[in-house]
Design a protein around this motif. Structure first.
Motif, PDB file in Angstrom:
ATOM      1  N   TYR A 111      56.763  25.165 -34.802  1.00  0.00           N
ATOM      2  CA  TYR A 111      56.997  25.521 -33.400  1.00  0.00           C
ATOM      3  C   TYR A 111      56.564  24.351 -32.523  1.00  0.00           C
ATOM      4  O   TYR A 111      55.517  23.732 -32.786  1.00  0.00           O
ATOM      5  N   TRP A 112      57.340  24.072 -31.488  1.00  0.00           N
ATOM      6  CA  TRP A 112      56.931  23.054 -30.510  1.00  0.00           C
ATOM      7  C   TRP A 112      57.505  23.428 -29.142  1.00  0.00           C
ATOM      8  O   TRP A 112      58.492  24.163 -29.036  1.00  0.00           O
ATOM      9  N   GLY A 113      56.858  22.926 -28.093  1.00  0.00           N
ATOM     10  CA  GLY A 113      57.343  23.236 -26.746  1.00  0.00           C
ATOM     11  C   GLY A 113      56.416  22.723 -25.677  1.00  0.00           C
ATOM     12  O   GLY A 113      55.374  22.123 -25.952  1.00  0.00           O
ATOM     13  N   GLN A 160      60.325  26.715 -25.760  1.00  0.00           N
ATOM     14  CA  GLN A 160      59.779  26.640 -27.115  1.00  0.00           C
ATOM     15  C   GLN A 160      60.943  26.540 -28.088  1.00  0.00           C
ATOM     16  O   GLN A 160      61.914  27.292 -27.979  1.00  0.00           O
ATOM     17  N   SER A 162      61.905  26.008 -32.449  1.00  0.00           N
ATOM     18  CA  SER A 162      61.308  26.173 -33.773  1.00  0.00           C
ATOM     19  C   SER A 162      62.348  25.918 -34.854  1.00  0.00           C
ATOM     20  O   SER A 162      63.557  26.021 -34.623  1.00  0.00           O
ATOM     21  N   TRP A 197      52.389  21.583 -30.631  1.00  0.00           N
ATOM     22  CA  TRP A 197      53.126  22.070 -31.805  1.00  0.00           C
ATOM     23  C   TRP A 197      52.186  22.813 -32.753  1.00  0.00           C
ATOM     24  O   TRP A 197      50.989  22.548 -32.797  1.00  0.00           O
ATOM     25  N   PHE A 219      59.487  34.205 -26.644  1.00  0.00           N
ATOM     26  CA  PHE A 219      58.968  33.381 -25.538  1.00  0.00           C
ATOM     27  C   PHE A 219      58.725  34.329 -24.375  1.00  0.00           C
ATOM     28  O   PHE A 219      59.505  34.407 -23.427  1.00  0.00           O
ATOM     29  N   TYR A 251      51.245  28.993 -24.389  1.00  0.00           N
ATOM     30  CA  TYR A 251      51.404  27.819 -23.540  1.00  0.00           C
ATOM     31  C   TYR A 251      50.867  28.076 -22.133  1.00  0.00           C
ATOM     32  O   TYR A 251      51.066  29.143 -21.565  1.00  0.00           O
ATOM     33  N   TYR A 309      47.370  24.206 -24.051  1.00  0.00           N
ATOM     34  CA  TYR A 309      48.013  24.599 -25.306  1.00  0.00           C
ATOM     35  C   TYR A 309      47.008  25.343 -26.165  1.00  0.00           C
ATOM     36  O   TYR A 309      45.907  24.845 -26.417  1.00  0.00           O
ATOM     37  N   GLY A 341      54.308  32.324 -27.483  1.00  0.00           N
ATOM     38  CA  GLY A 341      55.363  31.788 -28.323  1.00  0.00           C
ATOM     39  C   GLY A 341      55.443  32.367 -29.719  1.00  0.00           C
ATOM     40  O   GLY A 341      56.533  32.596 -30.240  1.00  0.00           O
TER      41      GLY A 341
END
Length: 351
Positions: A111-113, A160, A162, A197, A219, A251, A309, A341
């Motif tokens: 996962y990243w965002g 977000q 993934s 992430w 999200f 987030y 984060y 997320g």
């Protein structure tokens, strides 16, 4: 782990999804992504991708905040963290994935965002791609199979993304992973700059207890909802006094803005608020990367205040004490707005 241009631009398909860019989905409540009941558990590795460069006004110095002092991202000029010495990446951070010996990876998801609109504006077309290197390896381009977005009244333009990275992590195993080129904006604004992430890994291990392993994602925006956002686990029978843990990816949780309890309930019983030494009651989304109240080692950089984060794992045993057939998670918001997320759990199964 440095990499030449030809390596950084190579794309490796890591899932069975189509390789074309996914269409962004509107924000949505968390839904189950993966489940299994087996001898094993769930592990994670995470880091933030951006940190403070200089304070604004009367904010504490950056090094004080990075060491764990109070501070919120809107109080700082924010800049990328970049640890790989590769001129072709503008951000990169590392974290260590730990697995019990002789474990086999059943499922892995990255996962990243972050926020795209701060002092600069980043193009949304880059949301669905990052670079990832396994322990001792070179960068591979990872393409998202899911991208979700949310815009807020304070100017934040959040997302977000993934991807299923099971083949990569199964082949590489535990160790230090690097993730680069997370699409986040630097600078300063009322909304603040934030992003990072998390790698979530379900594994099988014959020496581990039989457990329910669950992963949900979405999200969901808290938006000052005192009633809370509910997430039902679905069937997962567990005995009285079961052991278990719960992990959360969120987030823009700001340290010191409380009244945002995160509770877990067995069946229809009253919820138990989860907290620990790193995450006080009422302020679980406080810019930390911690496991059972301890800062997670093996990260680079290892900032104790990530300035927006959260990737935390909580001990859930108190909530599991009565036993049951389902869990109900509830995320409420008071003074702080945040975006939820992912949620993951491992719970002893009833035999």
């Amino acid at each position: 782990m440095c990499c030449a241009v030809v390596c950084a631009t190579a794309t490796v398909s890591l899932s069975s999804q189509a390789t074309s860019a996914p269409k962004p989905e509107p924000r949505q409540a968390l839904k189950q992504r993966y489940h299994a009941t087996q001898h094993g558990g769930v592990a994670s590795a995470a880091n933030s991708s951006i940190t403070c460069r200089k304070p604004v006004g009367n904010a504490a110095p950056c090094d004080t905040v990075q060491k764990g002092g109070d501070g919120q991202n809107s109080e700082y000029d924010m800049f990328y963290s970049d640890v790989d010495r590769d001129p072709n990446t503008y951000n990169s951070t590392r974290a260590t994935l730990r697995l019990p010996k002789n474990s086999r990876v059943s499922y892995a998801r990255l996962y990243w965002g972050g926020n795209l609109r701060v002092g600069e504006v980043k193009p949304a077309k880059d949301n669905g791609r990052v670079l990832m290197s396994e322990p001792g390896g070179s960068y591979r381009a990872v393409k998202a199979d899911t991208v979700r977005t949310h815009r807020r009244a304070d100017g934040a333009d959040a997302y977000q993304a993934s991807a299923n990275v099971t083949p990569l992590v199964r082949g590489a195993g535990p160790g230090r992973y690097t993730v680069a080129q997370v699409n986040v904006a630097m600078g300063r604004s009322k909304a603040g700059a934030w992003g990072g992430w998390t790698l979530v890994v379900a594994y099988e291990n014959k020496k581990s207890p039989v457990r329910h392993l669950r992963l949900w994602d979405g999200f969901a925006a808290s938006e000052r909802n005192p009633a809370g956002m509910p997430v039902a686990s679905g069937p997962m029978a567990f005995p009285a006094r079961a052991k278990g843990s719960v992990g959360v990816v969120a987030y823009d949780g700001d340290r010191g803005l409380g009244r945002e309890p995160f509770t877990v309930a067995a069946d229809k019983r009253a919820g138990t608020a989860l907290s620990d030494a790193a995450n006080p009651v009422g302020d679980p989304f406080n810019s930390t990367i911690a496991d059972h109240g301890r800062q997670v080692a093996g990260r680079s950089p290892a900032h104790r205040n990530t300035l927006g984060y959260d990737s935390d794992v909580f001990d859930a045993q108190r909530a599991l004490r009565p036993g049951g057939k389902q869990l109900m998670f509830r995320f409420a918001s008071g003074d702080d707005d945040y975006l939820l997320g992912a949620l993951f759990a491992q719970v002893d199964a009833r035999r």
